[in-house]
Scaffold this active site. Structure first.
Site, PDB file in Angstrom:
ATOM      1  N   ASP A   1    -103.219  30.933-100.399  1.00  0.00           N
ATOM      2  CA  ASP A   1    -103.850  31.897-101.145  1.00  0.00           C
ATOM      3  C   ASP A   1    -104.172  33.240-100.357  1.00  0.00           C
ATOM      4  O   ASP A   1    -105.189  33.215 -99.629  1.00  0.00           O
ATOM      5  CB  ASP A   1    -104.885  31.273-101.689  1.00  0.00           C
ATOM      6  CG  ASP A   1    -105.707  32.191-102.959  1.00  0.00           C
ATOM      7  OD1 ASP A   1    -105.079  33.451-103.215  1.00  0.00           O
ATOM      8  OD2 ASP A   1    -106.891  32.005-103.518  1.00  0.00           O
TER       9      ASP A   1
ATOM     10  N   ASP B   1    -100.596  39.619-104.621  1.00  0.00           N
ATOM     11  CA  ASP B   1    -101.353  38.296-104.542  1.00  0.00           C
ATOM     12  C   ASP B   1    -100.525  36.961-104.769  1.00  0.00           C
ATOM     13  O   ASP B   1     -99.774  36.975-105.795  1.00  0.00           O
ATOM     14  CB  ASP B   1    -102.281  38.390-105.564  1.00  0.00           C
ATOM     15  CG  ASP B   1    -103.437  37.120-105.807  1.00  0.00           C
ATOM     16  OD1 ASP B   1    -103.740  36.631-104.884  1.00  0.00           O
ATOM     17  OD2 ASP B   1    -103.682  36.868-106.839  1.00  0.00           O
TER      18      ASP B   1
END
Length: 375
Positions: free
Chosen positions: A102, A247
Site C-alpha cells: 500500500d 496509489d
C-alpha cells in the site's frame, strides 16, 4: 477487527517470499506480488474506492492542520477491491504473513490474521500503535514517512522509519526507492506483479524513465502526489495541470468531477446503475480515443483498451457480461481540491512506476503492457 501494540518491527530482518528465504544482499531486491480481486466486496466498486479516497483526503487534511491521528490507522480492507499481496517472513525463525502492498500507508504491521510471534529479533518499545483492518495479516506500507506522524502513542509527534528507510539505512539496498511492475490481467487472482527495493528493473521497461517531483499542493503532497494534465485524443482537454496522487490501493482511475463530465461528454458514455461505472456501446468503443497524460513534460498514452474494465470480470462487479465498462470515474469534487486525480491500479498496470524517497519524486516508464489489448 484487530488491534496491536509494538508490532512495527524492522520487516527486512528476516524476509521470505512464498516460504522460500530471500537473501537480502543484492540491490535491487525483488519481491513477487499476487493480484487479488476481493470478490466479497467488489460489488459497487466505485463506492469502495471513493471511501478510500475520502479516508486519504481526510488524513492529509488532518496532517496539514497539525492534528494527531490519535495513534489509529482505521480503514477496512473491503475498501480495496483489487489488492496486491506480498508473502513476507518476519522474525527468526520467520513467520510468513500475507501483506497488502500500500502506497497510501507508511506503517508496516502484522498479526491481524496470522498471530504475531515473538522471536529473537523482536524488540519491544515504550510506544503502542493501533490499527484497524479485517481479512488480512497486515500492511506493507510504502508511502512517504510523513504519513506515520501521529500513529504512535504516547509519542505521537515522532515519525516511524518505513521498511524502505530501514533497509537503506542498514545498507541492505543501495538506493532509497522502490520500483513496481504490474500487468493487466483477466483473472480474479494471479501472480503478475513485482516490487523492486533499491533500484529500477530496466527489464520491465520499454522506454526511458520520466521523474516528476512530489507536488507542493495539499493534501496530495503527503502521499506520492504529482502534478499532471490529461487530454482526450489530439485536442480535447479533460484535466488541466493539477495535483493528485499515485496509489496502489485504489482500483480505478479517478478524476475531478468537472474533468469527469468532460470525459463523459467526449466519449458519449452513460452511467451504469448496476456497477457505478461509465458504460459505452460497441460502436462507441470503436471510436474511443486514447487519453494522454502529461507528467513533468513527458506524455504517456493511455490507450482505448486501457480505459476498459476487463470484460471477463464484468459479472464479478455486478455487471453484464455483454457490456463495455470504463475505468475512469468521478473522484467526487471539482478541480482545485488538492486531490484532483488518483492514478490507481488501472493506470499502474500500464506503466512501470518508481517511488523515489531520497529524491522526493515519482518515475514512470512504458512497458510491454502499455499498449496491451488484454481487456
Amino acid at each position: 477487527m484487530f488491534a496491536a501494540s509494538s508490532l512495527l518491527a524492522t520487516l527486512l530482518l528476516a524476509l521470505a517470499v512464498s516460504a522460500n528465504p530471500l537473501v537480502v544482499r543484492d540491490s535491487p531486491v525483488k519481491l513477487p506480488l499476487a493480484r487479488r480481486l476481493n470478490v466479497t466486496s467488489v460489488h459497487n466498486l466505485v463506492r469502495h474506492d471513493l471511501a478510500r479516497a475520502k479516508h486519504l483526503r481526510t488524513r492529509g487534511e488532518a496532517l496539514t492542520k497539525g492534528f494527531s491521528q490519535d495513534a489509529i490507522i482505521n480503514e477496512s480492507v473491503d475498501n480495496q477491491v483489487v489488492s496486491y499481496i506480498a508473502s513476507i517472513g518476519v522474525g527468526s525463525p520467520a513467520t510468513t504473513y500475507q501483506l497488502i502492498v500500500d502506497t497510501g500507508s507508511s506503517n508496516t504491521w502484522v498479526g491481524a490474521g496470522t498471530a504475531y510471534r515473538t522471536t529473537s529479533t523482536s524488540s519491544k518499545t515504550s510506544n503502542s500503535v493501533s490499527v484497524g483492518f479485517d481479512g488480512i495479516d497486515g500492511i506493507l506500507g510504502i508511502g512517504p514517512v510523513d504519513l506515520t506522524q501521529g500513529t504512535l502513542s504516547p509519542d505521537s509527534s515522532s515519525l516511524i522509519p518505513t521498511v524502505t528507510d530501514n533497509a537503506f539505512s542498514q545498507g541492505l539496498i543501495s538506493a532509497n526507492r522502490i520500483g513496481i511492475s504490474f500487468e493487466p490481467t483477466e483473472s480474479v487472482e494471479v501472480r503478475n506483479g513485482e516490487l523492486s527495493w533499491g533500484g529500477v528493473d530496466s527489464s520491465k521497461m520499454t522506454g526511458s524513465m520520466t521523474f516528476a517531483p512530489i507536488t507542493t499542493t495539499t493534501p496530495a503532497k503527503f502521499y506520492w502526489g504529482i502534478n499532471q494534465s490529461i487530454r482526450y485524443g489530439t485536442s480535447t482537454s479533460i484535466l488541466s495541470s493539477t495535483a493528485g496522487i499515485v496509489d496502489t490501493g485504489t482500483t480505478l482511475l479517478y478524476i475531478a468531477t468537472d474533468a469527469y463530465n468532460r470525459y463523459r461528454s467526449a466519449t458519449g458514455a452513460v452511467l451504469d446503475g448496476s456497477t457505478g461505472l461509465l458504460r459505452i456501446t460497441s460502436s462507441q468503443f470503436s471510436n474511443l480515443k486514447s487519453l494522454f497524460f502529461t507528467i513533468n513534460g513527458a506524455t504517456f498514452e493511455f490507450t482505448a483498451n486501457a480505459q476498459l474494465w476487463p470484460r471477463s470480470l464484468n459479472t464479478a462487479i455486478g455487471g453484464s457480461a455483454s457490456q463495455i465498462y470504463l475505468v475512469v470515474a468521478d473522484v467526487g469534487s471539482n478541480t482545485g481540491s488538492g486531490l484532483d486525480f488518483i492514478n490507481g491500479y488501472a493506470f499502474l498496470e500500464r506503466f512501470y512506476t518508481v517511488f523515489d524517497t531520497a529524491n522526493k519524486q515519482v518515475g514512470f516508464a512504458t512497458t510491454p503492457f502499455t499498449t496491451a489489448t488484454t481487456n
